[in-house]
Design a protein around this motif. Structure first.
Motif, mmCIF file in Angstrom:
data_model
loop_
_atom_site.group_PDB
_atom_site.id
_atom_site.type_symbol
_atom_site.label_atom_id
_atom_site.label_comp_id
_atom_site.label_asym_id
_atom_site.label_seq_id
_atom_site.Cartn_x
_atom_site.Cartn_y
_atom_site.Cartn_z
ATOM 1 N N UNK A 1 0.830 -1.207 0.000
ATOM 2 C CA UNK A 1 0.000 0.000 0.000
ATOM 3 C C UNK A 1 0.864 1.256 0.000
ATOM 4 N N UNK A 2 0.716 2.121 -1.007
ATOM 5 C CA UNK A 2 1.425 3.393 -0.996
ATOM 6 C C UNK A 2 0.948 4.242 0.171
ATOM 7 N N UNK A 3 1.688 5.284 0.476
ATOM 8 C CA UNK A 3 1.264 6.172 1.548
ATOM 9 C C UNK A 3 -0.051 6.838 1.164
ATOM 10 N N UNK A 4 -0.919 7.106 2.130
ATOM 11 C CA UNK A 4 -2.164 7.815 1.826
ATOM 12 C C UNK A 4 -1.923 9.125 1.093
ATOM 13 N N UNK A 5 -0.830 9.809 1.414
ATOM 14 C CA UNK A 5 -0.540 11.090 0.763
ATOM 15 C C UNK A 5 -0.340 10.911 -0.746
ATOM 16 N N UNK A 6 0.323 9.826 -1.140
ATOM 17 C CA UNK A 6 0.559 9.590 -2.566
ATOM 18 C C UNK A 6 -0.735 9.192 -3.280
ATOM 19 N N UNK A 7 -1.598 8.460 -2.594
ATOM 20 C CA UNK A 7 -2.888 8.098 -3.189
ATOM 21 C C UNK A 7 -3.752 9.333 -3.384
ATOM 22 N N UNK A 8 -3.748 10.220 -2.410
ATOM 23 C CA UNK A 8 -4.511 11.462 -2.522
ATOM 24 C C UNK A 8 -3.956 12.317 -3.657
ATOM 25 N N UNK A 9 -2.640 12.412 -3.739
ATOM 26 C CA UNK A 9 -2.023 13.220 -4.785
ATOM 27 C C UNK A 9 -2.346 12.676 -6.173
ATOM 28 N N UNK A 10 -2.346 11.350 -6.318
ATOM 29 C CA UNK A 10 -2.647 10.743 -7.620
ATOM 30 C C UNK A 10 -4.037 11.140 -8.096
ATOM 31 N N UNK A 11 -5.010 11.149 -7.175
ATOM 32 C CA UNK A 11 -6.385 11.515 -7.542
ATOM 33 C C UNK A 11 -6.515 13.006 -7.795
ATOM 34 N N UNK B 1 -13.693 13.052 -16.880
ATOM 35 C CA UNK B 1 -14.148 12.136 -17.912
ATOM 36 C C UNK B 1 -13.200 10.964 -18.098
ATOM 37 N N UNK B 2 -13.378 10.275 -19.230
ATOM 38 C CA UNK B 2 -12.621 9.049 -19.466
ATOM 39 C C UNK B 2 -11.120 9.301 -19.525
ATOM 40 N N UNK B 3 -10.693 10.378 -20.172
ATOM 41 C CA UNK B 3 -9.251 10.626 -20.302
ATOM 42 C C UNK B 3 -8.620 10.893 -18.945
ATOM 43 N N UNK B 4 -9.333 11.630 -18.077
ATOM 44 C CA UNK B 4 -8.813 11.879 -16.736
ATOM 45 C C UNK B 4 -8.750 10.592 -15.920
ATOM 46 N N UNK B 5 -9.767 9.742 -16.068
ATOM 47 C CA UNK B 5 -9.758 8.469 -15.358
ATOM 48 C C UNK B 5 -8.630 7.562 -15.860
ATOM 49 N N UNK C 1 -3.460 5.124 -14.536
ATOM 50 C CA UNK C 1 -2.043 4.987 -14.864
ATOM 51 C C UNK C 1 -1.174 5.441 -13.694
ATOM 52 N N UNK C 2 -1.611 6.492 -12.975
ATOM 53 C CA UNK C 2 -0.883 6.929 -11.783
ATOM 54 C C UNK C 2 -0.911 5.839 -10.710
ATOM 55 N N UNK C 3 -2.075 5.207 -10.529
ATOM 56 C CA UNK C 3 -2.163 4.125 -9.553
ATOM 57 C C UNK C 3 -1.269 2.954 -9.955
ATOM 58 N N UNK C 4 -1.199 2.682 -11.240
ATOM 59 C CA UNK C 4 -0.332 1.594 -11.708
ATOM 60 C C UNK C 4 1.124 1.900 -11.369
ATOM 61 N N UNK C 5 1.512 3.169 -11.520
ATOM 62 C CA UNK C 5 2.883 3.560 -11.187
ATOM 63 C C UNK C 5 3.165 3.391 -9.693
ATOM 64 N N UNK C 6 2.104 3.422 -8.886
ATOM 65 C CA UNK C 6 2.250 3.226 -7.450
ATOM 66 C C UNK C 6 2.163 1.761 -7.052
ATOM 67 N N UNK D 1 -2.187 1.867 -21.177
ATOM 68 C CA UNK D 1 -2.253 1.001 -19.996
ATOM 69 C C UNK D 1 -3.690 0.653 -19.646
ATOM 70 N N UNK D 2 -4.612 1.599 -19.893
ATOM 71 C CA UNK D 2 -6.025 1.398 -19.569
ATOM 72 C C UNK D 2 -6.852 1.805 -20.784
ATOM 73 N N UNK D 3 -7.691 0.911 -21.266
ATOM 74 C CA UNK D 3 -8.504 1.192 -22.451
ATOM 75 C C UNK D 3 -9.852 1.763 -22.050
ATOM 76 N N UNK D 4 -10.557 2.307 -23.023
ATOM 77 C CA UNK D 4 -11.907 2.820 -22.761
ATOM 78 C C UNK D 4 -12.777 2.612 -23.991
ATOM 79 N N UNK D 5 -14.079 2.565 -23.780
ATOM 80 C CA UNK D 5 -15.037 2.422 -24.877
ATOM 81 C C UNK D 5 -16.359 3.027 -24.435
ATOM 82 N N UNK D 6 -17.272 3.152 -25.384
ATOM 83 C CA UNK D 6 -18.574 3.758 -25.097
ATOM 84 C C UNK D 6 -19.688 2.858 -25.612
ATOM 85 N N UNK D 7 -20.785 2.792 -24.852
ATOM 86 C CA UNK D 7 -21.990 2.081 -25.269
ATOM 87 C C UNK D 7 -23.132 3.083 -25.410
#
Length: 269
Positions: free
Chosen positions: A9-19, A62-66, A71-76, A156-162
């Motif tokens: 588990x990364x530090x809470x500070x890094x998780x908050x910063x990623x978001x 939106x999707x691009x921000x997510x 990707x930030x979480x993956x780096x962590x 790293x993360x794909x997206x699509x629309x329905x």
């Protein structure tokens, strides 16, 4: 059943910063710290198969921000590979295509029930998927869509629309989020329902993650208290399945499932 290796588990500070760095739109619109930590826990729960999807509603990202956030979480060190961002209407879900398809296939086998809360009814009534043929076709469509996704190795993360112009999103989201008893209603009767002043049994499933922080709310849903006896077997099966999945991982602990009865003057779905 083999256990998954736990995430360091990364530090809470890094998780908050990623978001906040990826999902905020200006300092004032950044998700609060508690929301950031809970969101990271939900993402990990989806990645570990404890829930098939999460509906993102923390900001107007939106999707691009997510994509950037995951990707930030993956780096962590988060196991976000294989997750997918599914856009339905104006909504974004973070899903595990594999687990969503498994869940929908079980739905098609009749493992869950639905509660019809159409406003034309005097009270809620239980119905099966066989009584909702349009919904059955829709579930098959979503499975086909997710199974047909091509893995793009450049992202790293794909997206699509329905498309969703004629969907009952309340019911669809209930199914995608893994609720054992989703609500449904007739769309031609508007958004009203017959749940006002109806005693509801509200279930909440929580699980511990970061030491010293509140548990992650995995599930929160309700069923009419009058329907609870008839739904008990389905709810028990759902609970047993969730406990089995929890035992197959090492990131979370101390699953707690509680329920309380509430009565509200109006219920928004």
């Amino acid at each position: 059943m083999s256990l998954t290796d736990p995430v360091s588990a990364p530090s809470p500070q890094r998780l908050v910063a990623a978001a906040q760095q990826t999902l905020g739109m200006g300092k004032r619109r950044c998700p609060p710290q508690a929301v950031c930590l809970h969101l990271a826990g939900e993402v990990l729960a989806v990645a570990r198969g404890l829930k098939p999807a999460l509906l993102y509603d923390c900001s107007c990202a939106g999707a691009s921000e997510l994509q950037s956030y995951l990707e930030e979480l993956r780096a962590l060190g988060f196991p976000t590979q294989g997750l997918h961002i599914l856009e339905i209407g104006e909504n974004s879900l973070i899903v595990s295509p594999e687990h969503v398809c498994q869940s929908l296939e079980q739905v098609l086998l009749g493992t869950i029930a639905f509660v019809d809360v159409s406003s034309s009814q005097p009270h809620p009534s239980i119905c099966s998927l066989d009584q909702l043929q349009d919904l059955k076709a829709l579930m098959a469509e979503i499975i086909t869509h997710l199974q047909g996704l091509r893995k793009d190795l450049s992202v790293a993360v794909s997206c699509s629309r329905l498309r969703s112009s004629d969907w009952n999103l309340c019911t669809v989201f209930g199914i995608l989020l893994g609720y054992p008893v989703p609500y449904t209603f007739q769309l031609n009767q508007g958004d009203d329902n017959c749940l006002a002043l109806t005693p509801l049994r509200v279930f909440a499933a929580r699980i511990s993650w970061l030491r010293g922080h509140p548990p992650v709310l995995l599930y929160s849903f309700s069923v009419p208290e009058s329907s609870f006896p008839a739904l008990r077997e389905i709810l028990n099966t759902w609970e047993e399945d969730l406990r089995t999945r929890c035992r197959a991982q090492n990131d979370f602990a101390d699953l707690s499932i509680s329920s309380e009865i509430v009565t509200l003057p109006a219920v928004a779905l």
